[in-house]
Design a protein around this motif. Structure first.
Motif, PDB file in Angstrom:
ATOM      1  N   LEU A   1       0.850  -1.298   0.030  1.00  0.00           N
ATOM      2  CA  LEU A   1       0.167   0.008  -0.010  1.00  0.00           C
ATOM      3  C   LEU A   1       0.688   1.231  -0.139  1.00  0.00           C
ATOM      4  O   LEU A   1       0.619   2.186  -0.732  1.00  0.00           O
ATOM      5  N   VAL A   2       1.962   1.166   0.724  1.00  0.00           N
ATOM      6  CA  VAL A   2       2.914   2.400   0.782  1.00  0.00           C
ATOM      7  C   VAL A   2       3.411   2.731  -0.736  1.00  0.00           C
ATOM      8  O   VAL A   2       3.313   3.645  -1.258  1.00  0.00           O
ATOM      9  N   SER A   3       3.941   1.687  -1.482  1.00  0.00           N
ATOM     10  CA  SER A   3       4.057   1.683  -2.708  1.00  0.00           C
ATOM     11  C   SER A   3       3.072   2.096  -3.687  1.00  0.00           C
ATOM     12  O   SER A   3       3.254   3.270  -4.469  1.00  0.00           O
ATOM     13  N   GLU A   4       1.826   1.677  -3.561  1.00  0.00           N
ATOM     14  CA  GLU A   4       0.734   1.915  -4.255  1.00  0.00           C
ATOM     15  C   GLU A   4       0.286   3.589  -4.048  1.00  0.00           C
ATOM     16  O   GLU A   4       0.003   4.144  -4.934  1.00  0.00           O
ATOM     17  N   PHE A   5       0.408   3.826  -2.856  1.00  0.00           N
ATOM     18  CA  PHE A   5       0.227   5.402  -2.479  1.00  0.00           C
ATOM     19  C   PHE A   5       1.394   6.350  -2.867  1.00  0.00           C
ATOM     20  O   PHE A   5       1.414   7.542  -2.336  1.00  0.00           O
ATOM     21  N   GLY A   6       2.396   5.992  -3.459  1.00  0.00           N
ATOM     22  CA  GLY A   6       3.566   6.679  -3.990  1.00  0.00           C
ATOM     23  C   GLY A   6       4.426   7.124  -2.814  1.00  0.00           C
ATOM     24  O   GLY A   6       4.879   8.113  -2.949  1.00  0.00           O
ATOM     25  N   LEU A   7       4.575   6.452  -1.772  1.00  0.00           N
ATOM     26  CA  LEU A   7       5.199   6.850  -0.537  1.00  0.00           C
ATOM     27  C   LEU A   7       6.762   5.885  -0.322  1.00  0.00           C
ATOM     28  O   LEU A   7       7.326   6.185   0.655  1.00  0.00           O
ATOM     29  N   SER A   8       7.060   5.054  -1.194  1.00  0.00           N
ATOM     30  CA  SER A   8       8.160   4.197  -0.880  1.00  0.00           C
ATOM     31  C   SER A   8       9.371   4.917  -0.992  1.00  0.00           C
ATOM     32  O   SER A   8       9.438   5.945  -1.708  1.00  0.00           O
ATOM     33  N   GLY A   9      10.170   4.769  -0.045  1.00  0.00           N
ATOM     34  CA  GLY A   9      11.416   5.650   0.290  1.00  0.00           C
ATOM     35  C   GLY A   9      11.190   6.579   1.155  1.00  0.00           C
ATOM     36  O   GLY A   9      12.167   7.261   1.499  1.00  0.00           O
TER      37      GLY A   9
ATOM     38  N   GLU B   1     -16.975   6.541 -18.849  1.00  0.00           N
ATOM     39  CA  GLU B   1     -16.345   5.168 -18.649  1.00  0.00           C
ATOM     40  C   GLU B   1     -15.173   5.238 -17.684  1.00  0.00           C
ATOM     41  O   GLU B   1     -14.435   6.203 -17.685  1.00  0.00           O
ATOM     42  N   ARG B   2     -14.915   4.179 -16.757  1.00  0.00           N
ATOM     43  CA  ARG B   2     -13.680   4.186 -16.042  1.00  0.00           C
ATOM     44  C   ARG B   2     -12.716   3.192 -16.813  1.00  0.00           C
ATOM     45  O   ARG B   2     -13.158   2.255 -17.365  1.00  0.00           O
ATOM     46  N   PRO B   3     -11.740   3.138 -16.541  1.00  0.00           N
ATOM     47  CA  PRO B   3     -10.883   4.367 -15.823  1.00  0.00           C
ATOM     48  C   PRO B   3     -10.946   5.594 -16.534  1.00  0.00           C
ATOM     49  O   PRO B   3     -10.686   5.692 -17.792  1.00  0.00           O
ATOM     50  N   ARG B   4     -11.107   6.587 -15.811  1.00  0.00           N
ATOM     51  CA  ARG B   4     -10.826   8.133 -16.441  1.00  0.00           C
ATOM     52  C   ARG B   4      -9.720   8.479 -17.093  1.00  0.00           C
ATOM     53  O   ARG B   4      -8.582   8.106 -16.777  1.00  0.00           O
ATOM     54  N   LYS B   5      -9.916   9.262 -18.073  1.00  0.00           N
ATOM     55  CA  LYS B   5      -8.850   9.913 -18.830  1.00  0.00           C
ATOM     56  C   LYS B   5      -8.712  11.593 -18.831  1.00  0.00           C
ATOM     57  O   LYS B   5     -10.011  12.051 -19.072  1.00  0.00           O
TER      58      LYS B   5
ATOM     59  N   THR C   1      -8.234   8.511  -8.689  1.00  0.00           N
ATOM     60  CA  THR C   1      -8.830   7.564  -9.362  1.00  0.00           C
ATOM     61  C   THR C   1      -8.419   6.149  -9.424  1.00  0.00           C
ATOM     62  O   THR C   1      -9.010   5.248  -9.537  1.00  0.00           O
ATOM     63  N   GLU C   2      -7.155   6.102  -9.669  1.00  0.00           N
ATOM     64  CA  GLU C   2      -6.441   4.813  -9.887  1.00  0.00           C
ATOM     65  C   GLU C   2      -6.439   4.059  -8.454  1.00  0.00           C
ATOM     66  O   GLU C   2      -6.863   2.817  -8.779  1.00  0.00           O
ATOM     67  N   VAL C   3      -6.062   4.362  -7.630  1.00  0.00           N
ATOM     68  CA  VAL C   3      -6.318   3.988  -5.944  1.00  0.00           C
ATOM     69  C   VAL C   3      -7.956   3.191  -6.108  1.00  0.00           C
ATOM     70  O   VAL C   3      -8.223   2.407  -5.583  1.00  0.00           O
ATOM     71  N   TRP C   4      -8.651   4.196  -6.180  1.00  0.00           N
ATOM     72  CA  TRP C   4     -10.336   3.812  -5.980  1.00  0.00           C
ATOM     73  C   TRP C   4     -10.584   2.856  -7.068  1.00  0.00           C
ATOM     74  O   TRP C   4     -11.461   1.949  -6.647  1.00  0.00           O
ATOM     75  N   GLU C   5     -10.080   2.782  -8.014  1.00  0.00           N
ATOM     76  CA  GLU C   5     -10.311   1.770  -8.932  1.00  0.00           C
ATOM     77  C   GLU C   5      -9.822   0.380  -8.633  1.00  0.00           C
ATOM     78  O   GLU C   5     -10.538  -0.646  -8.700  1.00  0.00           O
ATOM     79  N   ASN C   6      -8.704   0.360  -7.995  1.00  0.00           N
ATOM     80  CA  ASN C   6      -8.199  -0.997  -7.357  1.00  0.00           C
ATOM     81  C   ASN C   6      -8.827  -1.526  -6.122  1.00  0.00           C
ATOM     82  O   ASN C   6      -9.019  -2.607  -5.823  1.00  0.00           O
ATOM     83  N   HIS C   7      -9.516  -0.465  -5.360  1.00  0.00           N
ATOM     84  CA  HIS C   7      -9.976  -0.983  -4.233  1.00  0.00           C
ATOM     85  C   HIS C   7     -11.511  -0.709  -4.000  1.00  0.00           C
ATOM     86  O   HIS C   7     -12.066  -1.450  -3.193  1.00  0.00           O
ATOM     87  N   ARG C   8     -12.027   0.022  -4.893  1.00  0.00           N
ATOM     88  CA  ARG C   8     -13.715   0.334  -4.712  1.00  0.00           C
ATOM     89  C   ARG C   8     -14.231   0.543  -3.311  1.00  0.00           C
ATOM     90  O   ARG C   8     -15.390  -0.047  -3.294  1.00  0.00           O
ATOM     91  N   LYS C   9     -13.657   1.238  -2.699  1.00  0.00           N
ATOM     92  CA  LYS C   9     -14.296   1.680  -1.490  1.00  0.00           C
ATOM     93  C   LYS C   9     -15.562   2.738  -1.763  1.00  0.00           C
ATOM     94  O   LYS C   9     -15.261   3.512  -2.905  1.00  0.00           O
ATOM     95  N   THR C  10     -16.236   2.948  -0.854  1.00  0.00           N
ATOM     96  CA  THR C  10     -17.398   3.846  -1.172  1.00  0.00           C
ATOM     97  C   THR C  10     -16.738   5.348  -0.472  1.00  0.00           C
ATOM     98  O   THR C  10     -16.268   5.489   0.427  1.00  0.00           O
ATOM     99  N   VAL C  11     -16.832   6.182  -1.521  1.00  0.00           N
ATOM    100  CA  VAL C  11     -16.260   7.562  -1.208  1.00  0.00           C
ATOM    101  C   VAL C  11     -17.381   8.732  -1.274  1.00  0.00           C
ATOM    102  O   VAL C  11     -17.882   8.857  -2.556  1.00  0.00           O
ATOM    103  N   LEU C  12     -17.502   9.477  -0.358  1.00  0.00           N
ATOM    104  CA  LEU C  12     -18.033  10.597  -0.474  1.00  0.00           C
ATOM    105  C   LEU C  12     -17.066  11.753  -0.128  1.00  0.00           C
ATOM    106  O   LEU C  12     -16.224  11.704   0.681  1.00  0.00           O
TER     107      LEU C  12
END
Length: 255
Positions: A121-129, A227-231, A181-192
């Motif tokens: 998740l740290v890597s996916e969220f761009g925080l590695s290092g 359509e998703r993913p959004r561009k 949008t990329e993270v949301w696509e991967n996990h599909r949590k409900t977001v408000l």
């Protein structure tokens, strides 16, 4: 097949007392949010968007109406969800890693959590290092990534995001929108998601709810049919401009 709502609000009204006078903030709010959807709220400043989030999160107790989260009335059961404000609220004396795992520490589940999953998740969220960096050593975008990952690890599959990109510069904000949008696509949590940026609302969302001026109520619900993913190139399409014009008109009429 119809998807059942995970957040359902009926007849929600809320007032505050200020200087001995009653100030109506929300008036008969009605809305529902389906599981795994991304729904944005836009409306005039001061219309009660943040108060609505605080109520859904169970932080406001004195209100009229019904708020159901995951089939439970929040008057009787504390809602299981995550809530992130515009400010990242990272603890300056803790490293990025220590900030991220704080919800797991508080829940007493950190020692039983799969470290490899956290590292992924740290890597996916761009925080590695940056795990051992402190908040004051990070850019605004990196701080928001860390705060969002901390929010992601909180209890529940529903996330309330109150203008998380509002304080970022335009280029960083665009980058964060694409990343979210990329993270949301991967996990599909409900977001408000609360925003004042109409383009951001259209780009990110399945639906955009428009609120009136205070006392706020939901005056329209616009389905965003892209359509998703959004561009990014969708921002220059006639359909996107049509949504933008429609939402601008609704906002102007709400004043």
């Amino acid at each position: 097949m119809k998807v059942e709502p995970v957040v359902e609000i009926k007849g929600l009204s809320k007032t505050f007392e200020m200087n001995g006078e009653i100030l109506p903030v929300l008036d008969n709010v009605e809305l529902s949010v389906e599981k795994g959807s991304f729904v944005s709220l836009i409306g005039p400043s001061g219309c009660g968007k943040s108060t609505l989030f605080r109520t859904i999160a169970g932080l406001e107790k004195d209100y009229l109406g019904t708020v159901i989260v995951n089939d439970r009335n929040i008057r009787d059961h504390s809602p299981h969800l995550a809530y992130m404000l515009q400010k990242d609220l990272l603890l300056p004396w803790r490293t990025v890693w220590k900030n991220i795992v704080l919800p797991l520490e508080l829940a007493g589940t950190l020692k039983n959590t799969d470290t490899r999953n956290l590292e992924n998740l740290v890597s996916e969220f761009g925080l590695s290092g940056f795990e051992n960096a402190y908040p004051n050593e990070l850019s605004g975008g990196m701080r928001q990534r860390a705060a969002l990952l901390r929010t992601w690890l909180m209890d529940g599959d529903i996330i309330l995001l109150d203008e998380p990109f509002g304080a970022l510069d335009a280029l960083t904000r665009y980058s964060m929108q694409d990343w979210l949008t990329e993270v949301w696509e991967n996990h599909r949590k409900t977001v408000l998601f609360i925003t004042h940026d109409i383009e951001e609302a259209i780009y990110l969302s399945d639906r955009v709810l428009i609120m009136s001026k205070r006392p706020g109520s939901v005056i329209d619900d616009v389905v965003i049919d892209f359509e998703r993913p959004r561009k990014r190139d969708m921002l220059y399409s006639e359909a996107f401009l049509g949504y933008k014009k429609r939402l601008m008109t609704l906002l102007q009429n709400s004043l």
